[in-house]
Write a protein that holds these residues in place. Structure first.
Motif, PDB file in Angstrom:
ATOM      1  N   GLU A  79       0.637  -1.658  -0.141  1.00 32.08           N
ATOM      2  CA  GLU A  79       0.397   0.573   0.331  1.00 32.08           C
ATOM      3  C   GLU A  79       0.741   1.154   0.268  1.00 32.08           C
ATOM      4  O   GLU A  79       0.900   2.070  -0.595  1.00 32.08           O
ATOM      5  N   LEU A 129      -5.250   1.950  -1.452  1.00 35.08           N
ATOM      6  CA  LEU A 129      -4.469   2.074  -0.171  1.00 35.08           C
ATOM      7  C   LEU A 129      -5.135   1.074   1.302  1.00 35.08           C
ATOM      8  O   LEU A 129      -4.027   1.201   2.168  1.00 35.08           O
ATOM      9  N   CYS A 130      -6.343   0.746   0.886  1.00 35.29           N
ATOM     10  CA  CYS A 130      -6.552  -0.643   2.080  1.00 35.29           C
ATOM     11  C   CYS A 130      -6.090  -1.500   1.739  1.00 35.29           C
ATOM     12  O   CYS A 130      -6.380  -2.159   0.612  1.00 35.29           O
ATOM     13  N   ARG A 131      -5.482  -1.991   2.530  1.00 32.28           N
ATOM     14  CA  ARG A 131      -5.445  -3.781   2.335  1.00 32.28           C
ATOM     15  C   ARG A 131      -6.422  -4.606   1.507  1.00 32.28           C
ATOM     16  O   ARG A 131      -6.286  -5.042   0.878  1.00 32.28           O
ATOM     17  N   ARG A 134      -8.150  -3.870  -1.673  1.00 33.05           N
ATOM     18  CA  ARG A 134      -6.523  -3.920  -2.330  1.00 33.05           C
ATOM     19  C   ARG A 134      -6.833  -5.735  -2.903  1.00 33.05           C
ATOM     20  O   ARG A 134      -6.319  -5.929  -3.650  1.00 33.05           O
TER      21      ARG A 134
END
Length: 142
Positions: A79, A129-131, A134
């Protein structure tokens, strides 16, 4: 991969962004770059970069006369690496627009431009940006 189109209304400037790119869309992206006016050595370097499929890279090409930009943000290893590539390519876009319009890079208008670009891109970019988001995108792509 996500493709996003947006307009910077104040500047009548079109932007197409390819997020999380890996080799499989090279021909589409190169066609868009060519349509935007990219040619010669720049187009060859873009083609080579896209075919290599390296992580954590990007491309931003702008045609100042047409007020048109094609931006590519490759697959990212983390990220934080996505954030690095995203801000790097946003900086290129903002510099291109600022140069085309004679905007002082140290002034308020330049800062507002950067904020406008970030807001336009946020809806798509936040997914990288968010695991959790993603991982969900990667599962859906598999």
């Amino acid at each position: 991969m996500i493709v996003q189109d947006f307009w910077l209304k104040r500047y009548k400037w079109h932007v197409r962004v390819y997020y999380s790119v890996h080799r499989y869309r090279t021909e589409d992206i190169v066609r868009d770059l060519r349509d935007a006016g990219c040619s010669g050595g720049q187009l060859r370097r873009a083609w080579d970069s896209l075919r290599e499929g390296d992580l954590n890279t990007g491309i931003t090409y702008s045609n100042f006369a047409r007020r048109d930009t094609v931006m590519v943000i490759s697959l990212a290893s983390t990220e934080a690496e996505f954030l690095n590539s995203w801000t790097h390519e946003m900086q290129h876009l903002c510099r291109h627009v600022a140069t085309a319009f004679g905007i002082d890079p140290y002034g308020e208008e330049s800062a507002y431009l950067a904020g406008d670009v970030a807001q336009e891109m946020f809806t798509a970019a936040r997914k990288f940006l968010c695991r959790h988001c993603r991982e969900e995108l990667e599962r859906d792509a598999a």
